[in-house]
Design an enzyme around this catalytic site. Structure first.
Site, short mmCIF file in Angstrom:
data_model
loop_
_atom_site.label_atom_id
_atom_site.label_comp_id
_atom_site.label_asym_id
_atom_site.label_seq_id
_atom_site.Cartn_x
_atom_site.Cartn_y
_atom_site.Cartn_z
N ASN A 155 7.35 -15.67 -4.95
CA ASN A 155 6.66 -15.24 -6.19
C ASN A 155 7.46 -14.39 -7.22
O ASN A 155 7.69 -14.80 -8.48
CB ASN A 155 5.56 -14.41 -5.87
CG ASN A 155 4.57 -14.27 -7.01
OD1 ASN A 155 4.18 -15.28 -7.62
ND2 ASN A 155 4.10 -13.15 -7.10
N LYS A 160 1.57 1.30 2.29
CA LYS A 160 2.21 0.04 2.65
C LYS A 160 1.77 -0.46 3.91
O LYS A 160 1.48 0.43 4.71
CB LYS A 160 3.57 -0.18 2.36
CG LYS A 160 4.31 -1.61 2.57
CD LYS A 160 4.05 -2.17 1.23
CE LYS A 160 5.26 -2.58 0.40
NZ LYS A 160 5.28 -2.94 -0.83
N LYS A 175 -1.45 3.46 -2.74
CA LYS A 175 -1.46 2.15 -3.05
C LYS A 175 -0.14 1.20 -2.62
O LYS A 175 0.72 1.78 -2.80
CB LYS A 175 -1.51 2.11 -4.78
CG LYS A 175 -1.75 0.67 -5.54
CD LYS A 175 -3.16 0.19 -5.30
CE LYS A 175 -3.25 -1.08 -6.06
NZ LYS A 175 -3.15 -2.20 -4.93
N SER A 208 -1.93 -4.69 -10.88
CA SER A 208 -3.04 -4.37 -9.80
C SER A 208 -3.98 -3.09 -10.18
O SER A 208 -4.90 -3.10 -10.15
CB SER A 208 -2.41 -4.05 -8.44
OG SER A 208 -1.98 -4.82 -7.54
N THR A 258 5.14 -9.36 -11.27
CA THR A 258 6.25 -8.71 -10.94
C THR A 258 7.24 -9.30 -11.38
O THR A 258 8.27 -8.59 -11.97
CB THR A 258 6.33 -8.85 -9.37
OG1 THR A 258 5.17 -8.71 -8.64
CG2 THR A 258 7.42 -8.32 -8.64
N LYS A 263 7.30 4.38 -7.44
CA LYS A 263 7.10 3.44 -8.26
C LYS A 263 5.98 3.51 -9.12
O LYS A 263 6.04 3.57 -10.45
CB LYS A 263 6.90 2.05 -7.44
CG LYS A 263 6.76 0.73 -8.28
CD LYS A 263 6.78 -0.56 -7.60
CE LYS A 263 7.55 -0.66 -6.38
NZ LYS A 263 7.06 -2.13 -5.56
N1 GLU Z 1 3.36 -5.24 -3.08
C1 GLU Z 1 3.83 -5.11 -4.46
C2 GLU Z 1 4.95 -4.10 -4.76
O1 GLU Z 1 5.78 -3.73 -3.63
C3 GLU Z 1 2.68 -4.73 -5.25
C4 GLU Z 1 1.76 -3.69 -4.81
C5 GLU Z 1 0.42 -3.46 -5.50
O2 GLU Z 1 0.24 -4.19 -6.11
O3 GLU Z 1 -0.43 -2.46 -4.87
O4 GLU Z 1 5.14 -3.31 -5.53
#
Ligand code: GLU
Length: 418
Positions: free
Chosen positions: A221, A106, A70, A350, A190, A94
């Site tokens: 954001n 990612k 994810k 998410s 976030t 995370k």
């Molecule tokens: N890009 C965001 C992060 O770095 C969200 C990732 C997601 O929602 O999967 O946490």
């Protein structure tokens, strides 16, 4: 500002630091320091004037012990293989610290999206989605927004995937717009977790957030929502910045008004109510109660950290401090509340979006925010407990102790498949 720190090496160093406070073998640890696989692809896309341009893109699937990979997809000229690998690793830890059932991934495209039209961006995004199609899936790897991507790109990826697969599967991607299966509260999530972490941190440290002075680096954001929500707690947002520079106002800004200015002019610079304008570096070294780095990696390196005067740092960006900066700030007794908790709201909502998509059921924004608050405050309590129990030198190391242990447990419980 450090150009040199390699984020992937920073991630590996953070894991090694935590391992000193854990009982985990080098073999298992080594697994946790490398991605399982990295897709590197070259997208050939027709531009509006009929030429064909090639864009390099990546997707790193770091670890899937706790669930599907994810993590977001970013569009930025500085995207690199190592950056994507690091960011995918940070996603693993995370998701583990907030205890949601995901691994980490990612992706990114090396591109400055400002140089392309909306039609071009759509073709580039759909081309990447086509390349990603064999890897992603609602139970395999679930992308989301990251730097310079948002609902629009997520909607395109969902549509490309569903068209090619001849199905409807909105949970293949999160961060979509509400009418395409997005969740209430996702855009703010976030920044909301950054605010919740700051609130809990001030409470833990017996400090008053009301009246506290705050500087926020980055007004995208994450940064602008964090500024808005922290202001709503009664704090004073005295400085904000974006890539064009920083603005300062002693009495505190109205973050919403600054956002309007940025929307109209493209930057926070030139905000009419400001007392002063200076560089991002000056913002990061302001004498404030709370500093929120909300831009990119490596914003604060060891040298700059020596000049940081904030008492508390809450990281909204991924990887804004180099490991050397961490050491400097630990020694100076500056509390740093790490990215993997403070910006975990995005991936947490998410997760709620994915759950709603799978249930074909819609939650209210109130429910989303309540569940998010519970998850972040529980994770915060767990973190400070581990910090106190282990004697870890700082909150980041304690956070990795919690997160790595969860990944190791999942790995050891399920055994090894050669
Ligand atoms: N890009 C965001 C992060 O770095 C969200 C990732 C997601 O929602 O999967 O946490």
């Amino acid at each position: 500002m450090s150009e040199q720190a390699n984020p992937f090496e920073s991630l590996q160093e953070q894991i090694d630091d935590a391992a000193e406070y854990m009982n985990v073998g080098d073999d298992v640890l080594n697994r946790l320091k490398h991605p399982e696989r990295v897709l590197e692809t070259n997208l050939s896309v027709e531009t509006d004037d009929g030429d064909v341009e090639v864009f390099k893109a990546f997707r790193s699937e770091f670890n899937g012990d706790r669930g599907p990979y994810k993590g977001g997809i970013r569009y930025h000229p500085n995207v690199s293989r190592d950056e994507v690998k690091a960011l995918s690793g940070w996603m693993v830890y995370k998701c583990a610290i907030v205890d949601i059932p995901y691994g980490g991934g990612k992706g990114g495209i090396i591109i400055d999206p400002d140089d392309y039209s909306e039609d071009e961006l759509e073709r580039i995004t759909r081309s990447f989605a086509k390349e990603l199609r064999p890897f992603i899936g609602v139970d395999k790897d679930i992308p989301a927004p990251d730097v310079n991507t948002g609902q629009r790109e997520m909607n395109w990826i969902k549509d490309t995937y569903e068209t090619l697969e001849n199905t409807t599967e909105p949970g293949v991607i999160t961060g979509k717009s509400p009418d395409s299966g997005g969740s209430a509260g996702r855009v703010e999530a976030t920044g909301r977790s950054t605010m919740l972490t700051a609130r809990e941190a001030f409470d833990y440290l017996d400090r008053d957030i009301e009246g506290a002075s705050v500087a926020v680096q980055g007004y995208g954001n994450a940064g602008w929502i964090a500024a808005k929500l922290i202001d709503e707690l009664g704090a004073n947002v005295v400085a904000v910045s974006d890539s064009s520079g920083a603005v300062y106002k002693e009495g505190g800004f109205d973050p919403v008004d600054v956002k309007h200015h940025k929307k109209e002019t493209g930057s926070v610079a030139g905000y009419p109510g400001a007392d002063d304008e200076f560089s991002n570096e000056d913002l990061l070294t302001l004498d404030v109660d709370l500093l929120v780095p909300a831009a990119l990696e490596n914003a604060i390196d060891g040298d700059l950290a020596r000049d940081v005067q904030a008492d508390v740092v809450v990281e909204a960006a991924n990887g804004p401090l180099t490991p050397e900066a961490d050491d400097v700030l630990s020694e100076a007794d500056t509390y740093v509340f790490p990215d993997i908790l403070a910006n975990a709201g995005g991936v947490t909502v998410s997760y709620f979006e994915w759950v709603q998509n799978r249930q074909r059921f819609h939650w209210t924004e109130e429910r989303v925010n309540e569940e998010l608050e519970r998850i972040i405050t529980d994770a915060f309590d767990n973190l400070v407990e581990t910090y106190e129990e282990t004697g870890a030198p700082n909150m980041r190391t304690a956070a990795y102790v919690v997160a790595i242990q969860r990944v190791v447990d999942a790995y050891e419980e399920s055994g090894n498949w050669p």
